[in-house]
Structures are given as C-alpha cells and as structure tokens.
Write an enzyme that holds these catalytic residues in place. Structure first.
Site, PDB file in Angstrom:
ATOM      1  N   ARG A 163      37.426  32.336  33.895  1.00 51.92           N
ATOM      2  CA  ARG A 163      38.102  32.989  35.024  1.00 51.92           C
ATOM      3  C   ARG A 163      38.631  31.865  35.915  1.00 51.92           C
ATOM      4  O   ARG A 163      37.853  31.050  36.409  1.00 51.92           O
ATOM      5  CB  ARG A 163      37.138  33.893  35.794  1.00 51.92           C
ATOM      6  CG  ARG A 163      37.735  34.402  37.097  1.00 51.92           C
ATOM      7  CD  ARG A 163      36.949  35.523  37.724  1.00 51.92           C
ATOM      8  NE  ARG A 163      37.151  36.766  37.009  1.00 51.92           N
ATOM      9  CZ  ARG A 163      36.915  37.977  37.529  1.00 51.92           C
ATOM     10  NH1 ARG A 163      36.478  38.099  38.760  1.00 51.92           N
ATOM     11  NH2 ARG A 163      37.119  39.061  36.811  1.00 51.92           N
TER      12      ARG A 163
ATOM     13  N   HIS B  41      44.870  39.981  33.485  1.00 54.64           N
ATOM     14  CA  HIS B  41      43.467  40.410  33.409  1.00 54.64           C
ATOM     15  C   HIS B  41      43.328  41.291  32.147  1.00 54.64           C
ATOM     16  O   HIS B  41      43.104  42.496  32.223  1.00 54.64           O
ATOM     17  CB  HIS B  41      43.085  41.179  34.677  1.00 54.64           C
ATOM     18  CG  HIS B  41      41.609  41.279  34.904  1.00 54.64           C
ATOM     19  ND1 HIS B  41      40.671  40.700  34.064  1.00 54.64           N
ATOM     20  CD2 HIS B  41      40.890  41.893  35.886  1.00 54.64           C
ATOM     21  CE1 HIS B  41      39.459  40.954  34.523  1.00 54.64           C
ATOM     22  NE2 HIS B  41      39.565  41.678  35.624  1.00 54.64           N
TER      23      HIS B  41
ATOM     24  N   GLN C 223      40.073  43.549  31.317  1.00 55.19           N
ATOM     25  CA  GLN C 223      39.993  44.757  32.143  1.00 55.19           C
ATOM     26  C   GLN C 223      41.002  45.798  31.647  1.00 55.19           C
ATOM     27  O   GLN C 223      40.673  46.975  31.499  1.00 55.19           O
ATOM     28  CB  GLN C 223      40.279  44.394  33.604  1.00 55.19           C
ATOM     29  CG  GLN C 223      40.305  45.591  34.532  1.00 55.19           C
ATOM     30  CD  GLN C 223      38.919  46.135  34.847  1.00 55.19           C
ATOM     31  OE1 GLN C 223      38.048  45.402  35.278  1.00 55.19           O
ATOM     32  NE2 GLN C 223      38.717  47.428  34.640  1.00 55.19           N
TER      33      GLN C 223
ATOM     34  N   ASP D 129      44.654  48.639  42.705  1.00 52.74           N
ATOM     35  CA  ASP D 129      43.906  47.380  42.779  1.00 52.74           C
ATOM     36  C   ASP D 129      44.071  46.862  44.214  1.00 52.74           C
ATOM     37  O   ASP D 129      44.893  47.385  44.984  1.00 52.74           O
ATOM     38  CB  ASP D 129      44.482  46.389  41.738  1.00 52.74           C
ATOM     39  CG  ASP D 129      43.716  45.065  41.678  1.00 52.74           C
ATOM     40  OD1 ASP D 129      42.573  44.999  42.192  1.00 52.74           O
ATOM     41  OD2 ASP D 129      44.260  44.086  41.124  1.00 52.74           O
TER      42      ASP D 129
ATOM     43  N   CYS E 115      40.036  48.925  39.214  1.00 49.36           N
ATOM     44  CA  CYS E 115      39.270  47.919  38.464  1.00 49.36           C
ATOM     45  C   CYS E 115      38.048  47.429  39.245  1.00 49.36           C
ATOM     46  O   CYS E 115      37.108  46.913  38.646  1.00 49.36           O
ATOM     47  CB  CYS E 115      40.179  46.753  38.077  1.00 49.36           C
ATOM     48  SG  CYS E 115      40.961  45.956  39.492  1.00 49.36           S
TER      49      CYS E 115
ATOM     50  N   ARG F 211      33.390  48.541  30.208  1.00 48.93           N
ATOM     51  CA  ARG F 211      33.654  47.126  29.923  1.00 48.93           C
ATOM     52  C   ARG F 211      32.625  46.518  28.987  1.00 48.93           C
ATOM     53  O   ARG F 211      32.928  45.584  28.257  1.00 48.93           O
ATOM     54  CB  ARG F 211      33.756  46.340  31.229  1.00 48.93           C
ATOM     55  CG  ARG F 211      34.965  46.821  32.019  1.00 48.93           C
ATOM     56  CD  ARG F 211      35.428  45.842  33.033  1.00 48.93           C
ATOM     57  NE  ARG F 211      35.851  44.580  32.445  1.00 48.93           N
ATOM     58  CZ  ARG F 211      36.090  43.502  33.142  1.00 48.93           C
ATOM     59  NH1 ARG F 211      35.940  43.516  34.436  1.00 48.93           N
ATOM     60  NH2 ARG F 211      36.485  42.381  32.557  1.00 48.93           N
TER      61      ARG F 211
HETATM   62  N1   CP Z   1      37.189  44.217  37.726  1.00 46.74           N
HETATM   63  C1   CP Z   1      36.656  42.990  37.669  1.00 46.74           C
HETATM   64  O1   CP Z   1      37.089  42.115  36.919  1.00 46.74           O
HETATM   65  O2   CP Z   1      35.595  42.824  38.498  1.00 46.74           O
HETATM   66  P1   CP Z   1      34.892  41.448  38.852  1.00 46.74           P
HETATM   67  O3   CP Z   1      35.843  40.652  39.678  1.00 46.74           O
HETATM   68  O4   CP Z   1      33.665  41.847  39.613  1.00 46.74           O
HETATM   69  O5   CP Z   1      34.559  40.731  37.572  1.00 46.74           O
HETATM   70  N1  NVA Z   2      43.746  41.519  41.350  1.00 45.05           N
HETATM   71  C1  NVA Z   2      42.346  41.252  41.614  1.00 45.05           C
HETATM   72  C2  NVA Z   2      41.501  41.763  40.492  1.00 45.05           C
HETATM   73  C3  NVA Z   2      40.031  41.613  40.699  1.00 45.05           C
HETATM   74  C4  NVA Z   2      39.233  42.091  39.523  1.00 45.05           C
HETATM   75  C5  NVA Z   2      42.148  39.756  41.808  1.00 45.05           C
HETATM   76  O1  NVA Z   2      42.769  38.969  41.079  1.00 45.05           O
HETATM   77  O2  NVA Z   2      41.385  39.367  42.695  1.00 45.05           O
END
Ligand code: CP
Ligand code: NVA
Length: 310
Positions: free
Chosen positions: A104, A131, A134, A226, A266, A294
């Site tokens: 990430r 993402h 997700q 989101d 999400c 998930r």
């Molecule tokens: N939706 C999602 O990816 O959540 P987190 O940021 O908690 O991993």
């Molecule tokens: N768009 C959000 C998604 C979090 C799961 C971010 O990137 O923070």
C-alpha cells in the site's frame, strides 16, 4: 527472474476478464468451504509493506494468509525504505526472503518500480491511482447479492479517485454499467472513460460520467461512495469539503434509486460527509457484508498470484 506461474495484481486491467472471473469463482469456493483451503501458502511468507494506514486490507490479508497456512510480516514505516534506500534495492532484497508482497503506497509508479525489480508476485493493496483488491471484492459481493453483474446499474457518487478508477475498470471488463457523478475537476479524465468504453464493447458494460448525483442515482441497483479526501490529500481537505458538498449519499438519492437498491462504501466512512448516518446505518446499507467479502476474495487473489488457484 519471475517464474511463469507467479503473477502480480497491480490493477484490474492487468488481468484478463477470464482471470478475474477465475478469482471470483475461487473466492466463492473458499467462502463456501474455507476448511478445504488450509495449505496453499504452506511454508510461504508474505510481506505487507504499508506506507499508509489500513484496517480492512491489512487484516483481511493477514487473516487470509494465516488461514491459507502461510506466515505474514507487517512492514510499516520503520524499514530502511523510509530512510531513503531505493525501491529497487528493497525489492531485490525482499525477493530473497519473501514469497509474495502486498504493497500500500502513494504514487502507482512506486508499486510498478517495485514489481519490476522484484522476482515475487506483488499485490496492490491501494495506491493513489488504483484499489483493485477492493474493487474486485466489491464486484464479487455485488454478483453474490444480485446473482450476476451483466446489466447491473451502479451509481458512484463522489471523488474520481483510486476507488472510482478501479470500479470503472471492473465495470468495463465485467459487464456492469457504472455512472460516476463527481464535481467538475474531480471526475475521471474523459480520455480514460472513452478508452474504458471501447474495452466495454466486449463485456456489454459501460462507464459514463456526469455531474448530477440525483440523475446518476435514478434507477440504480447500487449506490456507492468513498471519502472526499483520500489518504495523502489531507492538505486539500478544506477545499474538497467545499467542492464535494451535495455529493453525499442521502435519503433523497436513495429515494430515486431502484426500490431494492443497496448502498456500498469501501470504508472508512465519514458520516455527514460523503454519506449520511441515516443511510449508512439504515436498512439498505450492506457496508459490513461488503467488508467481510474481502477475506475470501483476498485469499483467492493470493492463490492466483502464487499459481495455486487450481
Ligand atoms: N477499504 C479499505 O481498503 O480499507 P482500509 O483502508 O481500512 O484497508
Ligand atoms: N480513496 C480512499 C480509499 C480508502 C480505502 C483513500 O485512498 O484513502
């Protein structure tokens, strides 16, 4: 050198529609009979290199790795990468110790550089631009809820961000119809939408953008949103709060959607901003079932990436 059975999962479009189909079908089997899948990661060590916060992605991968018989190593901000060691050097070293890596990070170029320099499968646990885990999990959940994706109408209200892009790529190749409603300047680029619609000709899906969230929600089977401010954009949050006012899933949007419509997010969610408390905590919300999906899906992605999907 990567062995040919090893595959990465950096974006939805990186994988073919039949590979995505295979991952979702495998997730279904895993969810039905988790006990049959106790050893695909036997003697495997999976690293989780996270440069941003996470609850769902980290936990579903860590729990999934353990349930598949493997070991996980969480790598936060205290490795030498954070002190300036290059991505390429880090990737080469990790290849010697690990069997797979979930990352990430910020710019998508970082994960691409990592994957190019490493000899192990790399899975995208979120970048600024994508993402995919997700989004594929969400399509897996929507398919389970509606019995199929063809003809499904999804309205996404909010930022044309990583989530919107991965959902749009999914709609294009899996055959769903996605309408994205975002404020001007926060929409997915027109050129990208045109390319996705070209791809969608094969699946029968479509992607369109418009600005009015009410129009986007009319007749939709799924309302999805989101956060207004994604991780890494905190300095813009005051400007974004102004720009996104009105781009909130609320009672009014739900009232024009299909009477059986479900609401997805999400997560994490900010009640009173991109979604009202009444809707996210109300009877049409499926956000926690969505999060639960998930786990089997992430397990299926890992089995696919390591060549253990059969
Ligand atoms: N939706 C999602 O990816 O959540 P987190 O940021 O908690 O991993
Ligand atoms: N768009 C959000 C998604 C979090 C799961 C971010 O990137 O923070």
């Amino acid at each position: 050198m990567k062995k040919s059975s090893l595959r990465s999962f950096l974006t939805i479009l990186e994988r073919t529609p039949s590979e995505l189909r295979g991952i979702m079908d495998l997730a279904k089997e895993i969810e039905r009979e988790p006990g049959r899948f106790r050893d695909p990661l036997d003697w495997k060590t999976v690293g989780l290199l996270f440069e941003k916060s996470s609850t769902r992605t980290r936990l579903s991968f860590e729990a999934g790795i353990r349930q598949l018989g493997g070991g996980s190593l969480f790598l936060g901000g205290d490795i030498q990468l954070a002190r300036g060691e290059t991505i390429e050097d880090t990737a080469r070293v990790m290849t010697a110790y690990l069997d797979m890596l979930v990352i990430r990070t910020f710019g998508h170029d970082r994960i691409e550089a990592f994957a190019a320099a490493s000899g192990i499968p790399v899975i995208n646990g979120l970048t600024d631009e994508h993402h995919p885990c997700q989004a594929l999990s969400d399509y897996y959940y929507m398919e389970k809820s509606f019995g199929g994706l063809k003809g499904l109408r999804i309205a996404y209200v909010g930022d044309g961000n990583n989530m919107a892009r991965s959902l749009a790529e999914g709609a294009a190749v899996l055959g769903a119809h996605l309408t994205l409603s975002s404020p001007a300047d926060y929409s997915l680029p027109d050129g990208e939408v045109t390319r996705l619609n070209r791809l969608a000709q094969e699946s029968g899906g479509s992607v369109r953008t418009l600005s009015d969230p009410l129009e986007a929600s009319r007749g939709a089977h799924v309302l999805y949103t989101d956060v207004w401010t994604s991780m890494g954009q905190e300095a813009e949050s005051a400007i974004r709060e102004k720009a996104f006012r009105g781009y909130s899933i609320n009672r009014e949007l739900l009232s024009v959607a299909d009477p059986e419509a479900i609401v997805l997010h999400c997560l994490p969610a900010y009640r009173g901003k991109e979604i009202t408390a009444e809707v996210i905590d109300g009877p049409r919300s499926r956000v926690f079932e969505q999060a639960a999906a998930r786990l089997p899906l992430q397990k299926a992605i890992m089995m696919f990436c390591i060549g253990r999907e059969r």
